[in-house]
Design an enzyme around this catalytic site. Structure first.
Site, PDB file in Angstrom:
ATOM      1  N   GLU A 152      -6.989  -1.822   2.827  1.00 19.00           N
ATOM      2  CA  GLU A 152      -6.325  -0.516   3.023  1.00 19.00           C
ATOM      3  C   GLU A 152      -6.389  -0.123   4.511  1.00 19.00           C
ATOM      4  OE1 GLU A 152      -8.006   2.338   0.285  1.00 19.00           O
ATOM      5  OE2 GLU A 152      -7.303   4.013   1.502  1.00 19.00           O
TER       6      GLU A 152
ATOM      7  N   LYS B 267       0.853  -1.194   0.000  1.00 22.23           N
ATOM      8  CA  LYS B 267       0.000   0.000   0.000  1.00 22.23           C
ATOM      9  C   LYS B 267       0.882   1.235   0.000  1.00 22.23           C
ATOM     10  CE  LYS B 267      -3.007   2.725   2.995  1.00 22.23           C
ATOM     11  NZ  LYS B 267      -3.852   2.853   4.178  1.00 22.23           N
TER      12      LYS B 267
ATOM     13  N   GLU C 293     -11.755  11.114  -5.101  1.00 18.35           N
ATOM     14  CA  GLU C 293     -11.669  11.066  -3.629  1.00 18.35           C
ATOM     15  C   GLU C 293     -10.816  12.234  -3.106  1.00 18.35           C
ATOM     16  OE1 GLU C 293     -10.825   7.168  -1.927  1.00 18.35           O
ATOM     17  OE2 GLU C 293      -9.638   8.141  -0.377  1.00 18.35           O
TER      18      GLU C 293
ATOM     19  N   GLU D  88      -8.382  12.627  11.912  1.00 16.64           N
ATOM     20  CA  GLU D  88      -7.548  11.517  12.380  1.00 16.64           C
ATOM     21  C   GLU D  88      -6.723  11.898  13.601  1.00 16.64           C
ATOM     22  OE1 GLU D  88      -5.955   9.130   9.343  1.00 16.64           O
ATOM     23  OE2 GLU D  88      -5.228   7.648  10.775  1.00 16.64           O
TER      24      GLU D  88
HETATM   25  C1  LIG Z   1      -4.293  10.941   3.298  1.00 19.04           C
HETATM   26  C2  LIG Z   1      -5.502  11.406   3.615  1.00 19.04           C
HETATM   27  O1  LIG Z   1      -6.444  10.642   4.259  1.00 19.04           O
HETATM   28  C3  LIG Z   1      -6.096   9.435   4.901  1.00 19.04           C
HETATM   29  C4  LIG Z   1      -7.008   9.281   6.043  1.00 19.04           C
HETATM   30  C5  LIG Z   1      -8.256   8.724   5.904  1.00 19.04           C
HETATM   31  C6  LIG Z   1      -8.586   8.034   4.720  1.00 19.04           C
HETATM   32  C7  LIG Z   1      -7.655   7.845   3.756  1.00 19.04           C
HETATM   33  C8  LIG Z   1      -7.991   7.087   2.518  1.00 19.04           C
HETATM   34  O2  LIG Z   1      -9.064   6.480   2.470  1.00 19.04           O
HETATM   35  O3  LIG Z   1      -7.229   7.125   1.552  1.00 19.04           O
HETATM   36  C9  LIG Z   1      -6.240   8.281   3.910  1.00 19.04           C
HETATM   37  O4  LIG Z   1      -5.522   7.163   4.361  1.00 19.04           O
HETATM   38  C10 LIG Z   1      -5.891  12.791   3.309  1.00 19.04           C
HETATM   39  O5  LIG Z   1      -6.987  13.201   3.721  1.00 19.04           O
HETATM   40  O6  LIG Z   1      -5.100  13.530   2.696  1.00 19.04           O
END
Ligand SMILES: C=C(O[C@H]1C=CC=C(C(=O)O)[C@@H]1O)C(=O)O
Length: 409
Positions: free
Chosen positions: A260, A171, A395, A216
């Site tokens: 993930e 990943k 996204e 987070e």
């Molecule tokens: C890297 C980011 O989110 C992280 C945190 C939550 C979900 C994430 C995702 O689903 O990709 C990322 O790991 C960002 O918001 O820039």
């Protein structure tokens, strides 16, 4: 390297109870703000009693801990409140990349705190006279590409997918930046106010020009207890409650997103296990529903084995696979190769620490680095072997929305 501004030596740090401020952010004067606010509680601060640029390198958190030990150790502390965040505190922002310059610690002159029905004011040395000038919105905002255009970034995602499929790594989180230019200088207080109203369940933060609302929580340290909210795996909000639930259910059932998320949780478990006497990691994630997106979320709790401060825990955890990847070292190589940018404080630890070693640190997501009329916005996505570059770009746009709305109002 530290700069102590106009305070007598040794500095007197005084914390006194105060009446509940209705709105912490509204109390910020016209000065670079420091903030950590969640559901109306937390800390806001201003002025600089001491500030240091933390030298880059693998030992940077240790270096920061030693610097803080000296600064807090020299102070005469008169604390009538005795809660996490009372007495002297330092705010900090560390770069994502340990070898990048830009990490900073600041001990503010004035801190206003609010927690569990109590409020307090801490001053370091003589209380400064604060100018309560109202904050002016930045006006019209135009956006331009940052380091990579959207098609170039999609190409980088496709290359990451190839690397993953070839077995080089499992990943990697790839990010991109956008540059916003406003009509007037951007007053971070305007952004903080808008972010805290729109995202009350996120941690609205400000430190050294890095402003955002991250969902987070890297770690909250209270005495021997620690807590972390691990996020990875994202979907959108539905147009209706039923649509929302369907999106959430699909995320929950998606093998790509579950994998993930599992990578992120595993990295946190691995980092915390050596530090903890007990550690509880849920078997299954839950859904965290935010105004712009929904995430898979796991709340991890532990009890520390032996007196580690919050910065020791941050040092062990950063970078988790929510912002780096798996395995970490290979993911960092791939990020350097493919993103082509310095992330600065984005995806790095941001938060505060007090003289007891308690504190709260988030991963600096959904944020921008502000300088004058310009803001550099960041957003990233976890890339897996099954990722589709176009969906990842969509996204990232949803994640950019947090700061775009804060800038545009
Ligand atoms: C890297 C980011 O989110 C992280 C945190 C939550 C979900 C994430 C995702 O689903 O990709 C990322 O790991 C960002 O918001 O820039």
């Amino acid at each position: 390297m530290s700069v102590a501004l106009g305070i007598t030596r040794p500095p007197l740090v005084r914390t006194v109870p105060v009446h509940h401020p209705e709105d912490l952010i509204a109390r910020l004067p016209q000065a670079p703000p420091y903030a950590w606010v969640h559901q109306g509680e937390g800390l806001v601060a201003w002025g600089e009693a001491a500030r240091v640029a933390v030298p880059p390198g693998a030992g940077r958190f240790d270096w920061a801990r030693r610097w803080l030990g000296t600064v807090f150790g020299e102070a005469h502390i008169d604390d009538d409140v005795h809660v996490p965040g009372s007495g002297p505190v330092a705010f900090g922002s560390f770069t994502f990349d340990p070898d990048a310059a830009g990490s900073v610690l600041v001990v503010p002159r004035v801190v206003l705190g609010r927690r569990n029905g109590r409020a307090w004011l801490t001053t370091v040395g003589e209380a400064p006279i604060d100018l309560m000038a109202p904050a002016t919105p930045p006006g019209r905002v135009v956006y331009g590409d940052g380091t990579l255009t959207a098609p170039e970034w999609q190409h980088a995602v496709a290359r990451a997918v190839k690397e993953i499929r070839s077995g080089r790594l499992e990943k990697v989180v790839l990010a991109r930046d956008l540059v916003a230019t406003a009509e007037r200088d951007i007053d971070p207080r305007v952004l903080l106010d808008r972010l805290a109203r729109a995202y009350p369940d996120c941690y609205t933060f400000s430190c050294a020009g890095l402003v955002g609302a991250t969902p987070e929580l890297l770690v909250r340290h209270t005495g021997e207890s620690i807590e972390s909210l691990v996020l990875a795996g994202t979907t959108y909000r539905g147009a209706t409650p039923a649509g929302d639930r369907a999106q959430g259910a699909a995320l929950f059932a998606s093998p790509k997103d579950r994998h993930e998320h599992a990578c992120a949780v595993a990295s946190v478990r691995e980092a915390l296990t050596p530090l903890c006497a007990t550690l509880s990691v849920p078997d299954e994630p839950e859904l965290l529903v935010l105004p712009n997106v929904q995430h898979l979320a796991s709340r991890v709790r532990g009890r520390l084995a032996d007196g580690a401060s919050v910065l020791d825990v941050v040092a062990a955890m950063h970078p988790t696979a929510a912002v780096g990847g798996t395995p970490t070292a290979v993911a960092l190589e791939v990020i350097r190769e493919l993103e082509g940018m310095d992330r600065g404080g984005y995806a790095g630890p941001v938060g505060w620490i007090d003289a007891r070693g308690d504190g709260e640190w988030g991963i600096a997501l959904r944020c921008a680095q502000i300088e004058g009329r310009r803001a550099r916005l960041f957003a990233g996505c976890g890339i897996m072997g099954g990722s589709d570059p176009e969906s990842e770009l969509t996204e990232a746009q949803a994640k950019f929305r947090v700061m775009r709305q804060a800038l545009e109002g």
